[in-house]
Design an enzyme around this catalytic site. Structure first.
Site, PDB file in Angstrom:
ATOM      1  CB  ALA A   1     -23.014 -35.067  21.264  1.00  0.00           C
TER       2      ALA A   1
ATOM      3  CG  HIS B   1     -15.741 -35.583  20.242  1.00  0.00           C
ATOM      4  ND1 HIS B   1     -16.837 -35.611  20.006  1.00  0.00           N
ATOM      5  CD2 HIS B   1     -15.434 -34.481  21.057  1.00  0.00           C
ATOM      6  CE1 HIS B   1     -17.445 -34.401  20.282  1.00  0.00           C
ATOM      7  NE2 HIS B   1     -16.408 -33.667  21.035  1.00  0.00           N
TER       8      HIS B   1
ATOM      9  N   GLY C   1      -8.720 -30.449  20.380  1.00  0.00           N
ATOM     10  CA  GLY C   1      -8.714 -30.277  19.022  1.00  0.00           C
ATOM     11  C   GLY C   1      -8.379 -28.993  18.603  1.00  0.00           C
TER      12      GLY C   1
ATOM     13  CB  ILE D   1     -11.960 -34.505  12.051  1.00  0.00           C
ATOM     14  CG1 ILE D   1     -10.927 -34.918  12.758  1.00  0.00           C
ATOM     15  CG2 ILE D   1     -12.633 -35.382  11.101  1.00  0.00           C
ATOM     16  CD1 ILE D   1      -9.562 -35.245  11.922  1.00  0.00           C
TER      17      ILE D   1
END
Ligand code: AMP
Length: 292
Positions: A32, A37, A149, A180
């Protein structure tokens, strides 16, 4: 872009890359895929490494079976995005490939306090599942650089612990990349697709909470950590969150609760909105206070 479904075929290809002295960058994901990512893929590409992305929704890290069932799956779109981003290799294993002996009697990873604090306390078994799968993926890919992340702040600490305590050959460098966010400030997450537009607006209260702390600190206000935590929690509930798992002011290295706001610290948040559990965090350094 090459797609592999078994460890053996992936390893053969990676060995071939290594024989040409290529370094391998690895981005493990549960699919997803979104801009968060893709930023990791970009970082890996920028490092000059051959980039491997794995997509595997790991059953053993879901402490809530409903969360696992509802986890979004967008594999065709994911592959198109990876191709466009220049990702060289995709690893798409089945559950049987990653758990050939089934999911009972898995190894236990000694994680110490990391398993007792925050995510560890609220999601029993979660980090054990994360360690099992990341360890297996790292053994399959044998990357030089691992990109993760910092949105999953505690997960980065757990994997750093794994890398430090198990010898990987070649040695792995873990790079923790920035979170992000949408233009609004909402941290991008695969689970955001389960939120309505209204809930997404309400969810902004997390980001706004970080701003309120920053402003309070910049004004050098005499405020206690307990008050900041209590106010933050109330703001989330007032905004429409169903419940708050934790709001933690923690040492960014040990993740232990802090008592002194004058040192660098991280604020970690986990809260439910519309039945969806969101996590986010913000690092507070003196540099940040000055900029406000
Ligand atoms: P997941 O697919 O949720 O397991 O995430 C795979 C990797 O993407 C993990 O290292 C996450 O921390 C990272 N990630 C997820 N969301 C973001 C984001 N908004 N910004 C940067 N990295 C992210």
């Amino acid at each position: 872009m090459k797609i592999f479904e078994t460890k053996l075929t992936l390893q053969d290809f990676i060995d071939e890359c290594r024989s040409k002295n290529a370094s391998i960058g690895f981005v493990p994901t549960m699919g997803a895929l979104h801009e968060g990512h893709m930023s990791l893929i970009k970082k890996s590409k920028e490092s000059g490494a051959i980039t491997v992305c794995s997509i595997f929704v790991n059953p053993t890290q879901f402490n809530d079976p409903k969360d696992f069932e509802k986890y979004p799956k967008t594999i065709q779109e994911d592959l198109e995005n990876l191709e466009k981003a220049g990702c060289e290799l995709v690893f798409l294993p089945s559950v049987a490939e990653m758990y050939p002996q089934g999911m009972n009697q898995l190894p236990q990873y000694p994680l110490g306090r990391l398993e007792e604090l925050w995510e560890g306390a609220h999601r029993p078994g979660h980090f054990q599942g994360v360690c099992v799968i990341v360890h297996r993926l790292l053994e399959a890919v044998r990357p030089d650089i691992l990109f993760m992340g910092s949105k999953d702040f505690q997960q980065v600490a757990v994997i750093q612990h794994l890398i430090a305590n198990y010898s990987f050959e070649p040695p792995i460098k873990l790079i923790s990349c920035e979170t992000i966010r949408e233009a609004s400030g909402l941290a991008i997450s695969s689970r955001n697709v389960r939120l309505s537009e209204e809930q997404k607006k309400q969810a902004l209260a997390i980001y706004q909470g970080f701003d309120i702390i920053r402003t309070a600190l910049a004004k050098q206000a005499q405020v206690s950590i307990a008050t900041l935590e209590k106010n933050f929690e109330q703001q989330l509930l007032d905004a429409g969150f169903d419940s708050v798992d934790y709001i933690a002011f923690a040492d960014p290295n040990t993740l232990e609760p802090i008592t002194d706001l004058s040192l660098t610290f991280v604020v970690l948040v986990a809260a439910f909105i519309g039945g969806v559990r969101l996590i986010d965090n913000q690092l507070f350094t003196h540099e940040l206070f000055k900029r406000v």
